[in-house]
Design an enzyme around this catalytic site. Structure first.
Site, short mmCIF file in Angstrom:
data_model
loop_
_atom_site.label_atom_id
_atom_site.label_comp_id
_atom_site.label_asym_id
_atom_site.label_seq_id
_atom_site.Cartn_x
_atom_site.Cartn_y
_atom_site.Cartn_z
N ARG A 1 0.71 -1.19 0.03
CA ARG A 1 0.11 -0.04 -0.06
C ARG A 1 0.63 1.19 0.04
O ARG A 1 0.30 2.29 -0.36
CB ARG A 1 -0.94 -0.08 1.55
CG ARG A 1 -2.00 -0.97 1.12
CD ARG A 1 -2.75 -0.85 2.59
NE ARG A 1 -3.55 0.43 2.65
CZ ARG A 1 -4.72 0.30 2.13
NH1 ARG A 1 -5.27 -0.73 1.54
NH2 ARG A 1 -5.29 1.58 1.95
N ASN B 1 -3.90 7.49 8.17
CA ASN B 1 -3.80 7.07 6.93
C ASN B 1 -4.82 8.16 6.35
O ASN B 1 -6.18 8.17 6.63
CB ASN B 1 -4.25 5.70 6.66
CG ASN B 1 -4.60 5.21 5.00
OD1 ASN B 1 -4.02 6.24 4.21
ND2 ASN B 1 -5.27 4.36 4.62
N GLY B 2 -4.55 8.89 5.44
CA GLY B 2 -5.64 10.02 4.71
C GLY B 2 -5.03 11.34 4.92
O GLY B 2 -3.95 11.48 4.72
N GLU C 1 6.25 1.74 -15.52
CA GLU C 1 6.20 1.52 -14.14
C GLU C 1 7.58 0.84 -13.63
O GLU C 1 7.96 1.23 -12.60
CB GLU C 1 5.10 0.65 -13.92
CG GLU C 1 3.85 1.63 -13.59
CD GLU C 1 2.71 0.65 -13.29
OE1 GLU C 1 1.98 0.66 -12.25
OE2 GLU C 1 2.46 -0.37 -14.22
N LYS D 1 3.31 -0.38 -18.23
CA LYS D 1 4.13 -1.40 -17.58
C LYS D 1 5.29 -1.14 -17.68
O LYS D 1 6.06 -1.25 -16.56
CB LYS D 1 3.48 -2.75 -17.99
CG LYS D 1 3.49 -4.03 -17.24
CD LYS D 1 2.27 -4.07 -16.34
CE LYS D 1 1.45 -3.04 -15.80
NZ LYS D 1 0.39 -3.20 -15.37
N TRP E 1 3.12 6.08 2.41
CA TRP E 1 3.25 6.60 1.17
C TRP E 1 3.12 8.09 1.24
O TRP E 1 1.74 8.56 1.68
CB TRP E 1 2.25 6.02 0.38
CG TRP E 1 2.49 6.36 -1.29
CD1 TRP E 1 3.26 5.81 -2.02
CD2 TRP E 1 1.82 7.43 -1.97
NE1 TRP E 1 3.06 6.49 -3.51
CE2 TRP E 1 2.04 7.30 -3.41
CE3 TRP E 1 0.92 8.25 -1.74
CZ2 TRP E 1 1.73 8.26 -4.14
CZ3 TRP E 1 0.41 9.33 -2.57
CH2 TRP E 1 0.87 9.37 -3.82
#
Ligand code: F6R
Length: 617
Positions: free
Chosen positions: A36, A112-113, A498, A495, A86
């Site tokens: 995540r 988180n947020g 990334e 892809k 993140w």
């Protein structure tokens, strides 16, 4: 099977628990949630009869770095919360990593947020005399809570103080708090997921169900606005609020283990014959002649009478949606369009007789979730195709179909893309009144698909190595395809960008001459997807145009015709029907991206700046 339940959702991973080895469980939970977000990680823990400041550890880097830094110091803790980050507010530093603690160290918070009124709250916290250490919005929560606890009436509880603190916030959050002297974890949810899991000797909280598999047998989904105290006894809510019921944890338990493969991404590419079998299973009739999706509020006749279908999705899921548009236009008379969820013009395209379907692996992508909510506000019907069982989007739409690809841990989506394409084809077959022979042919192609994909994965004549060596010396690449292969070329480019960090362009073959062809110079790699369908002659022209200008052509095709002479490398695929070709042709695209990433020494499973669930807008 219809989806059950309802609600909305956020990035980062939270895990917390009350258990005999709480910190060990938190570190394991964080490892499973790392996909995540993986900028930094941290944990806080309380021991039996704990007094004074809470033990915490934080670090930039992976959960494995946290485990090394913690070095067994948390063994035997009773209550613990952890976080994998993140970054949104504040750079990637140890100080910005969670947990954040009160100035006296007796309260620790993970969040988180995004707190939208952070500037206003920062002023307030500073005026109250708190020493703010990080650049995050999250740290403000712990100081506001500390203030509330110190100033509220003596009769009030920590849960009351937490509830008042949460009422000061605007934005999205999943929050978990521990405090010295409190045998509980305080939790709150608003627009970011938080789930409670229960096992015989422990109670846990997590951002998604993944870490519960193998540990918890029951889960309770928190709803937006919920503020609870989690104890060994269960869930405590403030007066006059309901607590969610525990339900049996559904879904398949699968370890994040690459097994015989070097990386999760490669394992997941090779999972495709099985994951495709799973998405098709039970959806093709026993006689092998019909394919049908159940789980929608509308029956096929009602769907045929819709004014329009909108498909909303992001990234890889959007390219699968675009392929789905080809199927629905080809096989039904319905007006259908795919939209990038972040650009969804709900008011122009939703009405009481429209259906908007969100397509999402994680079931948590905020852009997709917001688009679905806008569709509903505009009066339209909503539904979804998601992979993660019980995630926010299927709970919001409460009807739709699961993708059954099994957990996808590598950040770049591979096996789920194929299942997304397959499910949109199943939808087209469900709605379509096409002649029996045409239907039987497509169903037959679908039945043969897992084996065709397995053959593609197995056969390696050395061409892939040659293609990789062309790309190794390139600064960029151009992907082209036509018709159903045009969105596939975009997926191939995504892809590659990334996992191999190679700047790529993707264009429909016919568009090349209207501009991008100016980029081609001797040696520019052009990856051309040219299955034997009605677009082949035109693709041949596009390829010829590239070759004439010195491009190095990497050709993906099942064709054996004269076009091959324009290719520097041919990645042969197995012939299949028109509709199933994207699923066969995506295999070399995925392998190419993987192999180039590896040859550059990159972490293909955890590409820089990315996260698996993109839950911010
Ligand atoms: C690409 C990738 C992303 C996701 C996108 C949507 O490999 O993983 O582009 O496809 O962020 O995510 P979901 O499908 O979870 O909504």
């Amino acid at each position: 099977m219809k989806y059950t339940m309802s609600t909305p959702e956020s990035m980062c991973g939270i895990f917390g628990c009350i258990a005999p080895d709480a910190a060990g469980k938190v570190l394991e939970g964080l490892r499973k949630l790392e996909y995540r977000g993986y900028d930094s990680a941290g944990l806080a823990a309380i021991f039996t009869d704990h007094k004074g400041p809470i033990e915490t550890e934080r670090t930039t880097g992976y959960v494995s770095d946290l485990v090394n830094k913690a070095n067994g110091r948390f063994d035997g803790a009773r209550i613990s919360i952890g976080h994998t980050r993140w970054a949104t507010h504040g750079g990637v530093t140890d100080t910005n990593a969670h947990p954040h603690s009160s100035n006296d160290g007796t309260i620790s918070v993970v969040h988180n947020g995004i707190i939208e009124n952070a500037s206003e709250l920062l002023e307030r916290v500073k005026n109250l005399g708190y020493d703010v250490q990080s650049e995050t919005d999250s740290e403000l929560i712990v100081h506001l809570l500390d203030h509330e606890l110190k100033t509220q009436s003596r009769r009030k509880t920590p849960l009351d103080a937490f509830k008042s603190t949460v009422s000061l916030l605007r934005g999205s959050w999943a929050i978990a708090v521990i405090m010295t002297g409190m045998e509980a974890i305080l939790v709150a949810r608003n627009g970011a997921p938080l789930i409670i899991g229960r096992a015989h000797d422990s109670i846990c909280i997590a951002s998604d169900v993944q870490p519960f598999y193998g540990g918890c047998s029951e889960v309770a989904y928190m709803n937006d606005g919920d503020v609870f105290s989690i104890t060994n006894e269960g869930i405590l809510a403030p007066e006059s609020t309901q607590t969610p019921d525990f339900i049996t944890l559904e879904g398949v338990y699968e370890e994040q283990d690459s097994g015989i493969f070097e990386h999760m991404m490669l394992k997941e590419i090779f999972d495709q014959p099985v994951s495709l079998t799973n998405v098709l299973s039970g959806r093709i009739s026993a006689d092998g002649l019909r394919a049908e999706l159940a789980g929608f509020d509308l029956d096929p006749e009602e769907m045929r009478n819709l004014d329009r279908i909108n498909l909303v999705a992001c990234g890889t899921a959007f390219f699968a949606a675009q392929i789905g548009v080809h199927f629905l236009r080809r096989h039904t008379g319905i007006t259908v369009e795919a939209f990038r969820a972040s650009e969804f013009p709900a008011r122009s395209v939703c009405s009481p007789n429209s259906l908007t379907i969100g397509i999402s692996q994680s079931g948590e992508t905020k852009d997709t979730l917001d688009a679905l909510q806008e569709a509903r506000i505009a009066g339209g019907r909503i539904s979804s195709f998601c992979n993660v069982i019980g995630s926010t989007i299927p709970r919001l739409t409460s009807n739709g179909a699961y993708l059954y690809a099994g957990p996808e841990f590598a950040v770049a989506s591979t096996k789920v893309f194929s299942n997304m394409v397959a499910i949109t084809l199943l939808l087209a077959l469900t709605i379509s009144e096409m002649p029996k022979t045409a239907r039987t042919e497509i169903v037959q192609d679908l039945r043969e698909l897992p084996n065709k994909v397995a053959l593609n994965l197995k056969e390696d004549d050395g061409s892939l190595d040659k293609a990789v060596s062309i790309l190794e010396s390139a600064n960029s690449a151009i992907f082209i395809g036509r018709g159903i292969s045009a969105p596939l070329s975009q997926e191939g480019a995504l892809k590659m960008m990334e996992v191999a960090y190679l700047p790529c362009l993707a264009y429909p073959g016919g568009e090349l001459k209207h501009g991008p062809i100016a980029l081609i110079e001797p040696g520019t790699p052009v990856i051309a997807i040219a299955p034997s369908d009605e677009t082949l002659p035109l693709m041949e022209s596009s390829i010829r145009e590239c070759k004439t200008r010195g491009a190095k052509v990497i050709l993906i095709t099942d064709n054996e015709g004269p076009m091959l002479e324009f290719a520097d490398v041919v990645l042969h695929t197995h012939s299949t029907g028109h509709d199933t070709s994207p699923i066969v042709n995506v295999i070399p695209l995925q392998l190419l991206a993987y192999r180039l990433g590896i040859s550059k020494g990159l972490n293909v499973d955890r590409p820089r700046n990315l996260a698996k669930s993109v839950t911010v807008v």
